[in-house]
Write an enzyme that holds these catalytic residues in place. Structure first.
Site, PDB file in Angstrom:
ATOM      1  N   ASP A 101       2.309   1.276 -13.262  1.00 15.27           N
ATOM      2  CA  ASP A 101       3.088   1.073 -14.924  1.00 15.27           C
ATOM      3  C   ASP A 101       3.368  -0.397 -14.986  1.00 15.27           C
ATOM      4  O   ASP A 101       3.483  -1.201 -13.913  1.00 15.27           O
ATOM      5  CB  ASP A 101       4.272   2.129 -15.075  1.00 15.27           C
ATOM      6  CG  ASP A 101       5.101   2.447 -13.721  1.00 15.27           C
ATOM      7  OD1 ASP A 101       5.452   1.018 -13.306  1.00 15.27           O
ATOM      8  OD2 ASP A 101       5.803   2.991 -13.199  1.00 15.27           O
ATOM      9  N   LYS A 158       2.386   4.080 -18.262  1.00 19.43           N
ATOM     10  CA  LYS A 158       2.603   5.365 -17.901  1.00 19.43           C
ATOM     11  C   LYS A 158       3.817   5.741 -18.738  1.00 19.43           C
ATOM     12  O   LYS A 158       4.759   5.051 -19.005  1.00 19.43           O
ATOM     13  CB  LYS A 158       3.023   5.378 -16.337  1.00 19.43           C
ATOM     14  CG  LYS A 158       3.693   6.716 -16.016  1.00 19.43           C
ATOM     15  CD  LYS A 158       4.185   6.744 -14.371  1.00 19.43           C
ATOM     16  CE  LYS A 158       5.630   6.197 -14.406  1.00 19.43           C
ATOM     17  NZ  LYS A 158       6.075   6.217 -12.996  1.00 19.43           N
ATOM     18  N   ARG A 184       6.479   9.118 -18.665  1.00 18.59           N
ATOM     19  CA  ARG A 184       6.967  10.151 -17.743  1.00 18.59           C
ATOM     20  C   ARG A 184       7.275  11.287 -18.733  1.00 18.59           C
ATOM     21  O   ARG A 184       7.846  11.158 -19.789  1.00 18.59           O
ATOM     22  CB  ARG A 184       8.184   9.848 -17.129  1.00 18.59           C
ATOM     23  CG  ARG A 184       8.725  10.799 -15.971  1.00 18.59           C
ATOM     24  CD  ARG A 184       9.574  10.429 -14.959  1.00 18.59           C
ATOM     25  NE  ARG A 184       9.113   9.574 -13.978  1.00 18.59           N
ATOM     26  CZ  ARG A 184       8.162  10.347 -13.169  1.00 18.59           C
ATOM     27  NH1 ARG A 184       7.917  11.402 -12.983  1.00 18.59           N
ATOM     28  NH2 ARG A 184       7.714   9.261 -12.043  1.00 18.59           N
ATOM     29  N   ARG A 191      17.528   5.550  -9.395  1.00 18.81           N
ATOM     30  CA  ARG A 191      16.731   5.616 -10.450  1.00 18.81           C
ATOM     31  C   ARG A 191      17.644   6.299 -11.752  1.00 18.81           C
ATOM     32  O   ARG A 191      17.230   6.100 -12.862  1.00 18.81           O
ATOM     33  CB  ARG A 191      15.424   6.519 -10.047  1.00 18.81           C
ATOM     34  CG  ARG A 191      14.474   5.904  -9.441  1.00 18.81           C
ATOM     35  CD  ARG A 191      13.321   6.679  -9.302  1.00 18.81           C
ATOM     36  NE  ARG A 191      13.455   7.671  -8.369  1.00 18.81           N
ATOM     37  CZ  ARG A 191      12.548   8.504  -8.110  1.00 18.81           C
ATOM     38  NH1 ARG A 191      11.282   8.511  -8.726  1.00 18.81           N
ATOM     39  NH2 ARG A 191      12.994   9.571  -7.063  1.00 18.81           N
ATOM     40  N   ASP A 249      33.210  23.841  10.295  1.00 18.20           N
ATOM     41  CA  ASP A 249      32.973  23.903   8.578  1.00 18.20           C
ATOM     42  C   ASP A 249      31.743  23.075   7.996  1.00 18.20           C
ATOM     43  O   ASP A 249      31.772  23.374   6.957  1.00 18.20           O
ATOM     44  CB  ASP A 249      34.467  23.574   8.189  1.00 18.20           C
ATOM     45  CG  ASP A 249      34.715  22.183   8.175  1.00 18.20           C
ATOM     46  OD1 ASP A 249      33.906  21.491   9.000  1.00 18.20           O
ATOM     47  OD2 ASP A 249      35.832  21.862   7.669  1.00 18.20           O
ATOM     48  N   GLY A 250      31.097  22.572   8.931  1.00 18.75           N
ATOM     49  CA  GLY A 250      29.995  21.762   8.184  1.00 18.75           C
ATOM     50  C   GLY A 250      30.193  20.311   7.734  1.00 18.75           C
ATOM     51  O   GLY A 250      29.362  19.385   7.673  1.00 18.75           O
TER      52      GLY A 250
HETATM   53  C1  R5P Z   1       9.309   4.766 -11.444  1.00 18.46           C
HETATM   54  O1  R5P Z   1       9.604   3.915 -12.164  1.00 18.46           O
HETATM   55  C2  R5P Z   1       8.830   4.334  -9.942  1.00 18.46           C
HETATM   56  O2  R5P Z   1       8.679   3.155  -9.823  1.00 18.46           O
HETATM   57  C3  R5P Z   1       7.908   5.246  -9.431  1.00 18.46           C
HETATM   58  O3  R5P Z   1       6.590   4.855 -10.184  1.00 18.46           O
HETATM   59  C4  R5P Z   1       8.019   6.490  -9.493  1.00 18.46           C
HETATM   60  O4  R5P Z   1       9.360   6.844  -8.819  1.00 18.46           O
HETATM   61  C5  R5P Z   1       7.312   7.573  -8.674  1.00 18.46           C
HETATM   62  O5  R5P Z   1       7.661   8.914  -8.838  1.00 18.46           O
HETATM   63  P1  R5P Z   1       6.370  10.119  -8.667  1.00 18.46           P
HETATM   64  O6  R5P Z   1       6.014   9.856  -7.058  1.00 18.46           O
HETATM   65  O7  R5P Z   1       7.391  11.375  -8.669  1.00 18.46           O
HETATM   66  O8  R5P Z   1       5.431   9.909  -9.868  1.00 18.46           O
END
Ligand code: R5P
Length: 282
Positions: free
Chosen positions: A158, A181, A183, A86, A34-35
């Site tokens: 960053d 940086k 996101r 994360r 069943d996996g």
């Molecule tokens: C984020 O705070 C981590 O330190 C890395 O900078 C991040 O996980 C890198 O993610 P990606 O390669 O998707 O930009």
């Protein structure tokens, strides 16, 4: 003491056993029709080291099963790469603190936990047993030395990577700088314009994780605009998701180096020595 590892951490597990001068236990992995996952550990000892990076859901379940198989032993859990770390807080209402959920689940049945360059030290407090994170900054420094770059500039993409980059730069007496940086999405970031003394130099961008490669590809473009002669990258955890390696090559990155916390062709240095030292000297 014996070492046992999940299927995707076999190489690091074996290197760790060698560094500890301990036997590696033969573990069998299979699936029920069943996996569902099935594991069977070979000879166990009264003291076990269970090793497994959480690179996907199966590797997480394998860890739970191996810990349970070692229930009669004193157990050290080694999580070289802790996936889900994360999501270390609730960014939006209704979200879990995934790092806490994973840490709590893995705390049962182990005496202590060792991780490698955990994304945030605060994650360690979610384990119900003592937990520590070892840093590969000196090992990355030693690796960069073997690359033969002349007077490289070590760059953090960053602020979160700044102390890590400084420790790597200190290992070789190299210059160090950092970017800022923001996101924008899972695979897109914005990096604030900044004057970097990169003209004519070899730059090594260092980070804890390369996931989609978005962070380092964006930083690489900026560095070439600033006149860098070559851009290399080095990280602890080479997740390399969603075409990250090709994305970095396309951006002009000359080399991508990672440790063996995630085993791939980019694994160029090992976390085994640092983990072994942490186990020997808790
Ligand atoms: C984020 O705070 C981590 O330190 C890395 O900078 C991040 O996980 C890198 O993610 P990606 O390669 O998707 O930009």
């Amino acid at each position: 003491m014996k070492v046992i590892c999940t299927e995707k951490s076999q190489i690091l597990g074996s290197r760790l056993a060698e560094a500890l001068e301990a036997d590696i236990t033969d573990a069998r992995f299979a699936r029920f029709p069943d996996g569902e996952l099935y594991v069977r550990a070979g000879g166990l000892d009264t003291e076990m080291v269970v090793v497994g990076s959480i690179v996907d859901s199966d590797s997480f379940v394998e860890l739970l099963l191996l810990i349970d198989a070692c229930a009669d032993a004193g157990t050290t859990l080694v999580i070289p790469y802790m996936g889900y770390a994360r999501q270390d807080r609730q960014f939006n209402p209704g979200e879990p603190v995934s790092a806490r959920a994973i840490a709590r689940a893995l705390s049962r049945g182990v005496d202590h936990v060792i991780t490698v360059n955990i994304h945030e030290d605060s994650v360690l407090s979610h384990f119900d047993v003592p937990a520590a994170s070892v840093s590969l900054a000196p090992d990355i420094g030693a690796f960069i030395r073997t690359m033969g770059c002349k007077d490289p500039l070590i760059l953090a993409p960053d602020g979160g990577a700044a102390a890590f980059a400084a420790a790597i730069a200190a290992a070789g007496g190299w210059d160090c700088d950092e970017l800022k940086k923001t996101r924008l999405s899972g695979d897109h970031v914005r990096i604030e314009p900044k004057t970097i003394a990169a003209a004519g130099r070899e730059v090594v961008i260092v980070d804890d994780i390369i996931s989609t490669g978005g962070t380092l590809a964006t930083a690489t473009a900026m560095l070439y605009e600033a006149g860098a002669a070559a851009v290399h990258t080095a990280c602890v955890h080479g997740v390399l998701a969603g075409g990250a390696y090709a994305r970095l090559c396309h951006a002009g990155v000359r080399s991508v180096a990672a440790s063996d916390t995630i085993e791939s062709a980019s694994s160029r240095f090992s976390a085994a020595g640092r983990i072994a030292a942490a186990i020997r000297t808790p």
